[in-house]
Design a protein around this motif. Structure first.
Motif, short mmCIF file in Angstrom:
data_model
loop_
_atom_site.label_atom_id
_atom_site.label_comp_id
_atom_site.label_asym_id
_atom_site.label_seq_id
_atom_site.Cartn_x
_atom_site.Cartn_y
_atom_site.Cartn_z
N GLU A 153 -23.87 -123.70 -30.09
CA GLU A 153 -24.16 -124.59 -31.11
C GLU A 153 -23.09 -124.68 -32.36
N LEU A 154 -22.43 -123.67 -32.64
CA LEU A 154 -21.47 -123.55 -33.67
C LEU A 154 -19.94 -123.44 -33.42
N TYR A 155 -19.80 -123.04 -32.42
CA TYR A 155 -18.42 -123.01 -32.14
C TYR A 155 -17.53 -124.31 -32.09
N ASP A 156 -16.39 -124.38 -32.95
CA ASP A 156 -15.59 -125.65 -32.82
C ASP A 156 -14.43 -125.13 -31.98
N PRO A 157 -13.89 -125.80 -30.97
CA PRO A 157 -12.92 -125.32 -30.08
C PRO A 157 -11.62 -125.42 -30.55
N GLU A 158 -11.57 -126.20 -31.94
CA GLU A 158 -10.22 -126.13 -32.56
C GLU A 158 -10.22 -124.82 -33.23
N ALA A 174 -17.04 -118.36 -22.48
CA ALA A 174 -17.88 -119.62 -22.87
C ALA A 174 -17.01 -120.24 -23.96
N ALA A 175 -16.43 -119.68 -24.94
CA ALA A 175 -15.50 -120.32 -26.03
C ALA A 175 -14.56 -121.01 -25.24
N ALA A 176 -13.63 -120.36 -24.23
CA ALA A 176 -12.82 -121.08 -23.52
C ALA A 176 -13.35 -121.94 -22.61
N VAL A 205 -9.95 -119.75 -16.64
CA VAL A 205 -9.64 -119.85 -18.12
C VAL A 205 -8.83 -118.54 -18.38
N ALA A 206 -8.17 -117.89 -17.46
CA ALA A 206 -7.63 -116.70 -17.59
C ALA A 206 -6.49 -116.75 -18.71
N GLY A 207 -5.81 -118.22 -18.44
CA GLY A 207 -4.50 -118.30 -19.43
C GLY A 207 -4.96 -118.67 -20.94
N LYS A 208 -6.20 -118.66 -21.10
CA LYS A 208 -6.88 -119.04 -22.51
C LYS A 208 -7.21 -118.03 -23.30
N ILE A 209 -7.29 -116.74 -22.50
CA ILE A 209 -7.89 -115.57 -23.19
C ILE A 209 -6.90 -114.31 -23.35
N VAL A 210 -6.92 -113.72 -24.53
CA VAL A 210 -5.99 -112.54 -24.36
C VAL A 210 -6.89 -111.26 -24.58
N PHE A 211 -6.79 -110.71 -23.36
CA PHE A 211 -7.77 -109.42 -23.45
C PHE A 211 -6.89 -108.21 -23.63
#
Length: 290
Positions: A153-158, A174-176, A205-211
């Protein structure tokens, strides 16, 4: 669930009053169990339940008891709720087949959380595939669902996204999946980070997240949206830092409904605005605009 080829597994059986069952599942998860089950079928209301955790090696008695004590305290359940603790060896079982019987897709907000073997019809839902190898973070637990609903509901992908205590990585994924690109996720447990990376790769989405292994600290950059699905005792310790690192929205869960007053008071000491509270079962999630 991916398991090594072996002939024998180890089970810990804990008989408890029904109010303690969820706390015991949480304890098994903290001990790194391969899975859990509760013999709730054909049981009368109030009848004791046996919660079983499965492991690939025998769990040390002291470790089990410490994990149980900590979890009961976190969940606000009396120690007397535990009736007995036992252990046994289990012959080789087709664990994946057993999971397939019970683990079904979950729709939460804009997301569908499903195991890899699910055959799903096309829909507008955003699919997140998660291997069911941990009790928490697979989309079945109320705290995970509360967080997913809020993100939906709340997360803006920007906006940048920070997931503190990522576990299986489901919230960062989920965010990715919503299109977020600046996503950072951390956990103090190295095994969780490894699982989260695998799940991110499986979802493309591995390339979108820094773990990263570890927690947040003074050097952690601020993020627009910060999520911490932990437990209240951990949240209270981290709360000043979580607020400091939040640019706009702070989402907190892993909090029992009976802990609502304490959680709200802790937030009010640091933030002017009151949090929005959502409930699911015995759990709550708090969202506050910082």
């Amino acid at each position: 669930m991916t398991l090594k080829n072996q002939k024998t597994w180890f089970a810990v059986d804990i008989v408890v009053e029904p109010a303690a069952a969820e706390a015991i599942e949480f304890a098994f998860n903290e001990l790194g169990s391969l899975g859990t089950e509760i013999d709730s079928l054909r049981k009368d209301p109030g009848e004791p339940l046996c919660v079983t955790g499965f492991f690939d090696s025998a769990a040390a008695d002291d470790s089990v008891r410490c994990a149980i004590e900590d979890s009961l305290r976190i969940h606000g359940v009396e120690a007397a709720s535990v009736i007995s603790i036992g252990s046994r060896e289990v012959e080789d079982t087709d664990w994946l087949a057993e999971w397939k019987k019970h683990w079904k897709p979950q729709n939460v907000g804009r997301f569908t959380i499903a195991p890899p073997w699910s055959q799903l019809a096309e829909s507008e839902q955003i699919l997140i595939t998660i291997e069911p190898n941990m009790a928490f973070g697979t989309g079945t637990h109320e705290t995970t669902q509360l967080c997913l609903a809020a993100i939906s509901e709340l997360y803006d992908p920007e906006h940048s996204f920070l997931d503190v205590g990522t576990g299986t990585g489901i919230l960062a994924i989920a965010a990715a999946k919503l299109g977020g690109r600046l996503i950072y996720a951390c956990d103090v447990d190295l095994n969780s980070i490894s699982i989260a990376r695998e799940n991110a790769a499986a979802n493309g989405v591995a390339g979108k997240i820094v773990f990263a292994e570890g927690s947040i600290d003074r050097g952690t950059p601020r993020h627009d949206f910060v999520c911490a699905n932990l437990t209240l005792d951990v949240i209270e310790l981290l709360l000043p830092l979580l607020v400091e690192k939040t640019g706009e929205t702070l989402l907190l869960s892993g909090i029992l409904a009976e802990q609502e007053t304490a959680a709200v008071e802790a937030i009010r000491n640091l933030v002017v605005r009151d949090p929005k509270i959502e409930r699911a079962g015995e759990w709550i999630a708090l969202t506050v605009q910082v």
